[in-house]
Scaffold this active site. Structure first.
Site, PDB file in Angstrom:
ATOM      1  N   ASP A   1       0.816  -1.203   0.000  1.00 59.39           N
ATOM      2  CA  ASP A   1       0.000   0.000   0.000  1.00 59.39           C
ATOM      3  C   ASP A   1       0.851   1.254   0.000  1.00 59.39           C
ATOM      4  O   ASP A   1       2.062   1.204   0.219  1.00 59.39           O
ATOM      5  CB  ASP A   1      -1.068  -0.006   1.091  1.00 59.39           C
ATOM      6  CG  ASP A   1      -0.557   0.140   2.494  1.00 59.39           C
ATOM      7  OD1 ASP A   1       0.616   0.479   2.689  1.00 59.39           O
ATOM      8  OD2 ASP A   1      -1.349  -0.066   3.426  1.00 59.39           O
TER       9      ASP A   1
ATOM     10  N   ASN B   1      -4.013  12.814   0.337  1.00 57.00           N
ATOM     11  CA  ASN B   1      -5.383  13.309   0.189  1.00 57.00           C
ATOM     12  C   ASN B   1      -5.591  14.620   0.935  1.00 57.00           C
ATOM     13  O   ASN B   1      -6.215  15.546   0.421  1.00 57.00           O
ATOM     14  CB  ASN B   1      -6.398  12.271   0.680  1.00 57.00           C
ATOM     15  CG  ASN B   1      -6.708  11.203  -0.342  1.00 57.00           C
ATOM     16  OD1 ASN B   1      -6.572  11.422  -1.538  1.00 57.00           O
ATOM     17  ND2 ASN B   1      -7.124  10.048   0.126  1.00 57.00           N
TER      18      ASN B   1
ATOM     19  N   ASP C   1      -6.844  10.208  -6.199  1.00 60.68           N
ATOM     20  CA  ASP C   1      -7.339   9.334  -7.272  1.00 60.68           C
ATOM     21  C   ASP C   1      -6.343   9.264  -8.420  1.00 60.68           C
ATOM     22  O   ASP C   1      -6.101   8.192  -8.989  1.00 60.68           O
ATOM     23  CB  ASP C   1      -8.693   9.815  -7.785  1.00 60.68           C
ATOM     24  CG  ASP C   1      -9.834   9.572  -6.812  1.00 60.68           C
ATOM     25  OD1 ASP C   1      -9.619   8.874  -5.793  1.00 60.68           O
ATOM     26  OD2 ASP C   1     -10.939  10.085  -7.071  1.00 60.68           O
TER      27      ASP C   1
ATOM     28  N   GLU D   1      -6.102   2.221  -0.640  1.00 60.08           N
ATOM     29  CA  GLU D   1      -4.782   2.385  -1.257  1.00 60.08           C
ATOM     30  C   GLU D   1      -3.953   1.108  -1.165  1.00 60.08           C
ATOM     31  O   GLU D   1      -2.744   1.139  -1.305  1.00 60.08           O
ATOM     32  CB  GLU D   1      -4.039   3.564  -0.618  1.00 60.08           C
ATOM     33  CG  GLU D   1      -3.498   3.314   0.762  1.00 60.08           C
ATOM     34  CD  GLU D   1      -4.501   3.513   1.898  1.00 60.08           C
ATOM     35  OE1 GLU D   1      -4.072   3.436   3.053  1.00 60.08           O
ATOM     36  OE2 GLU D   1      -5.709   3.718   1.657  1.00 60.08           O
TER      37      GLU D   1
END
Length: 189
Positions: free
Chosen positions: A65, A73, A82, A108
């Site tokens: 991840d 974010n 994204d 993620e």
């Protein structure tokens, strides 16, 4: 056309196979990253475990991840997050073999299933993915976004203690969290 609880489909006969291919793609792929989705991943992993238990060989499972994705974010916005997920998916696909299985496990977190792959070769794939992502220039709206990943790998082979998909995932996940505790941007086998 929807009439009450019924749905009617009208398809030109020449395009019906394209329609079915598209429906299949939509049910097996993650819409954002175009990696396989978790449901399809679980089905594929179950088949790989069954194949291994019947015929032997080896299978590597890599869970990875994005390090500090929440910060990406929070700092750059969800659209930037994204964009990072989409680009990371593209970079990862360039690092693996055609018969390897790449999936978005959730949020993620991603997974790779490497059939007939030794621990040595899996370590090389992990490092290749890790380095490619670290070296890639992720950009969103003229902002550069540094991205790294942590990876953990587990194996089905003659020395494995786990033989089913749930235990296999738990073993790879444990290695992933070991990589995160060890400082992130690293591989743990």
């Amino acid at each position: 056309l929807k009439i009450g609880p019924n749905i009617l489909k009208f398809v030109v006969s020449a395009s019906e196979s394209n329609f079915h291919e598209e429906v299949y793609r939509l049910t097996t792929r993650d819409g954002l990253t175009q990696a396989h989705n978790k449901r399809h991943f679980m089905e594929h992993l179950e088949r790989e475990c069954e194949r291994y238990n019947r015929y032997g060989g080896s299978v590597a499972l890599i869970m990875f991840d994005i390090d500090h994705f929440k910060t990406i974010n929070d700092t750059h916005g969800h659209l930037a997050g994204d964009a990072v997920l989409r680009e990371l998916s593209t970079v990862t696909r360039e690092c693996i073999r055609r018969n390897d299985f790449f999936a978005r496990y959730g949020g993620e977190e991603f997974a790779l299933i490497l059939p007939e792959c030794s621990e040595e070769n899996a370590a090389k794939v992990c490092e290749k993915v890790r380095a490619a992502i670290e070296d890639h220039s992720f950009h969103f709206e003229d902002q550069s976004i540094p991205v790294t990943v942590s990876l953990g790998a587990a194996f089905l082979n003659e020395t494995s203690q786990h033989k089913d998909s749930e235990a296999f995932i738990a073993a790879a996940d444990a290695k992933l969290y070991e990589a995160k505790r060890g400082g992130r941007n690293r591989v743990c086998l």
